[in-house]
Design an enzyme around this catalytic site. Structure first.
Site, PDB file in Angstrom:
ATOM      1  CG  HIS A 102      -2.296   0.629   0.864  1.00 13.47           C
ATOM      2  ND1 HIS A 102      -3.448   0.394   1.581  1.00 13.47           N
ATOM      3  CD2 HIS A 102      -2.650   1.522  -0.100  1.00 13.47           C
ATOM      4  CE1 HIS A 102      -4.448   1.112   1.077  1.00 13.47           C
ATOM      5  NE2 HIS A 102      -3.987   1.809   0.054  1.00 13.47           N
ATOM      6  CG  ASP A 124      -6.652  -0.504   4.364  1.00 11.22           C
ATOM      7  OD1 ASP A 124      -6.546  -1.562   5.020  1.00 11.22           O
ATOM      8  OD2 ASP A 124      -5.680   0.104   3.887  1.00 11.22           O
ATOM      9  CG  HIS A 126      -4.765  -2.281   8.357  1.00 11.72           C
ATOM     10  ND1 HIS A 126      -4.849  -3.183   7.313  1.00 11.72           N
ATOM     11  CD2 HIS A 126      -4.469  -2.999   9.463  1.00 11.72           C
ATOM     12  CE1 HIS A 126      -4.601  -4.409   7.780  1.00 11.72           C
ATOM     13  NE2 HIS A 126      -4.368  -4.334   9.079  1.00 11.72           N
ATOM     14  CG  ASP A 128      -2.840   1.794   5.513  1.00 15.59           C
ATOM     15  OD1 ASP A 128      -2.528   0.999   6.426  1.00 15.59           O
ATOM     16  OD2 ASP A 128      -3.252   1.413   4.395  1.00 15.59           O
ATOM     17  CG  HIS A 141       2.029  -2.139   4.510  1.00 14.42           C
ATOM     18  ND1 HIS A 141       1.474  -3.368   4.251  1.00 14.42           N
ATOM     19  CD2 HIS A 141       2.410  -2.180   5.817  1.00 14.42           C
ATOM     20  CE1 HIS A 141       1.504  -4.116   5.350  1.00 14.42           C
ATOM     21  NE2 HIS A 141       2.071  -3.426   6.299  1.00 14.42           N
ATOM     22  CG  ASP A 227      -5.206  -2.954   2.060  1.00 15.88           C
ATOM     23  OD1 ASP A 227      -5.246  -4.187   1.879  1.00 15.88           O
ATOM     24  OD2 ASP A 227      -4.444  -2.409   2.871  1.00 15.88           O
ATOM     25  CG  ASP A 229      -5.852  -5.281   4.525  1.00 10.87           C
ATOM     26  OD1 ASP A 229      -6.720  -4.402   4.648  1.00 10.87           O
ATOM     27  OD2 ASP A 229      -4.628  -5.066   4.713  1.00 10.87           O
ATOM     28  CD  GLU A 272      -0.601  -4.255   1.614  1.00 10.26           C
ATOM     29  OE1 GLU A 272      -0.260  -5.377   2.004  1.00 10.26           O
ATOM     30  OE2 GLU A 272       0.112  -3.240   1.756  1.00 10.26           O
TER      31      GLU A 272
HETATM   32  N1  ARG Z   1      -1.191  -0.560  11.422  1.00  5.40           N
HETATM   33  C1  ARG Z   1      -0.240  -1.593  11.131  1.00  5.40           C
HETATM   34  C2  ARG Z   1       1.150  -0.994  10.874  1.00  5.40           C
HETATM   35  O1  ARG Z   1       1.317   0.188  10.855  1.00  5.40           O
HETATM   36  C3  ARG Z   1      -0.670  -2.424   9.937  1.00  5.40           C
HETATM   37  C4  ARG Z   1      -0.764  -1.663   8.645  1.00  5.40           C
HETATM   38  C5  ARG Z   1      -1.260  -2.519   7.510  1.00  5.40           C
HETATM   39  N2  ARG Z   1      -1.347  -1.744   6.299  1.00  5.40           N
HETATM   40  C6  ARG Z   1      -1.633  -2.277   5.103  1.00  5.40           C
HETATM   41  N3  ARG Z   1      -1.642  -1.466   4.060  1.00  5.40           N
HETATM   42  N4  ARG Z   1      -1.865  -3.553   4.966  1.00  5.40           N
HETATM   43  O2  ARG Z   1       2.082  -1.723  10.663  1.00  5.40           O
HETATM   44 MN    MN Z   2      -3.747  -0.456   3.565  1.00  5.73          MN
HETATM   45 MN    MN Z   3      -4.970  -2.961   5.118  1.00  7.01          MN
END
Ligand code: ARG
Ligand code: MN
Ligand code: MN
Ligand code: MN
Length: 300
Positions: A102, A124, A126, A128, A141, A227, A229, A272
């Site tokens: 990402h 997402d 998350h 991010d 990411h 994303d 996920d 991702e």
């Molecule tokens: N918040 C977690 C981190 O900063 C997970 C981030 C996941 N991001 C993604 N794009 N899959 O590591």
């Molecule tokens: Mn993400």
């Molecule tokens: Mn994510």
């Protein structure tokens, strides 16, 4: 509609190796055919050249304070992706970037917001929104939204700041794994943020319509960052940071159909997808289907 595919085969921003094979898997999963069946003219610009992470030192030349692995390499890829994105828009086509992790969203957003005011919808699990001093992982990411918005240590990071993007026009949809520092930022900065609970209560249709309304208010167009996920790991197993309790197959298609209905899509990315963790390429295939829905594919 004309769509230009730009592959960005990176895994610098993620700790799970293999996400750099995403662009191949998504193409092999039938992206061009899916988009054609949506009535889109497709041009494939190929992949950006990305040096192997094994040949690089993850830490030594990170330009910002704190821990952000491969930030120098991420910067190099994102600068080139931003240029490609800007050129694609100037030609009157819609850029569709294929990750990669990402972190490439920084390049998409910078390029999309160079000559225009833009909004963004972030589908997402998350947020991010980490920065080099708040990241629990060091993985970039987890930082692209903070970087593009110039938050924290990214305030003076020229290559990362998306000029025409403001938090008031950023909507996050499907949140279920948010770090403490990210919660603070979500409260402070005037983002529109919807968790999975909001989707449970109000339904994906309402939530996505409101997200697009917030993102598109007063700007020239909207960047959609998908994303994989965001979906439940049962539907999309091929991702590096899966989180239970994500959206279903039908909810995801419904949301992408609403993206098309809103008629403000300016640029998009699919990120991702990790083929080494996938089952029979189903996550990559799902990504192609969802893109087709966002670009207007319907059954009849
Ligand atoms: N918040 C977690 C981190 O900063 C997970 C981030 C996941 N991001 C993604 N794009 N899959 O590591
Ligand atoms: Mn993400
Ligand atoms: Mn994510
Ligand atoms: Mn380096």
């Amino acid at each position: 509609t004309r769509v230009r595919i730009i592959g960005a085969p990176t895994d610098y921003g993620a700790n799970r190796r293999g996400v750099d094979m995403g662009p191949s898997a998504i193409r092999y999963g039938g992206l061009a055919d899916e988009l054609a069946s949506a009535g889109v003219d497709v041009v494939d610009a190929g992949d950006l050249t990305v040096p192997r992470a094994e040949e690089r030192d993850p830490d030594t030349d990170a330009p910002a304070e704190g821990d952000a692995k491969f930030l120098h390499e991420v910067a190099d890829v994102c600068r080139r992706l931003a240029d490609e994105t800007e050129e694609t828009l100037a030609e009157g086509a819609v850029p569709l970037a294929l990750g990669g992790d990402h972190s490439i969203a920084i390049g998409s957003l910078v390029g999309a917001a160079r000559d225009a005011d833009v909004g963004a919808v972030w589908f997402d699990a998350h947020a991010d929104l980490n920065t080099p001093s708040t990241t629990p992982s060091g993985n970039v990411h987890g930082m692209p939204l903070a970087a593009a918005l110039g938050i924290g240590e990214f305030a003076d990071t020229e290559w990362a700041n998306a000029r025409g993007l403001d938090p008031e026009n950023v909507a996050l949809v499907g949140l279920r794994s948010v770090d403490d520092a990210e919660v603070e930022l979500l409260r402070e900065h005037g983002f529109t943020a919807y968790t999975m609970s909001d989707i449970d209560e109000r339904g994906i249709t309402d939530v996505t319509e409101d997200a697009l309304a917030a993102a598109s208010a007063g700007v020239d167009g909207v960047h959609v960052s998908l994303d994989l996920d965001w979906l439940d790991p049962k539907e999309a197993p091929g991702v590096g940071t899966p989180v239970r309790g994500g959206v279903t197959y039908r909810e995801a298609h419904s949301a992408m159909e609403i993206v098309d209905d809103a008629d403000c899509l300016r640029s998009m990315e699919l990120v991702e997808v990790n083929p080494t963790l996938d089952q029979h390429n189903e996550t990559a295939e799902l990504a192609t289907e969802l893109a087709a829905s966002a670009f207007g594919k319907r059954v009849i």
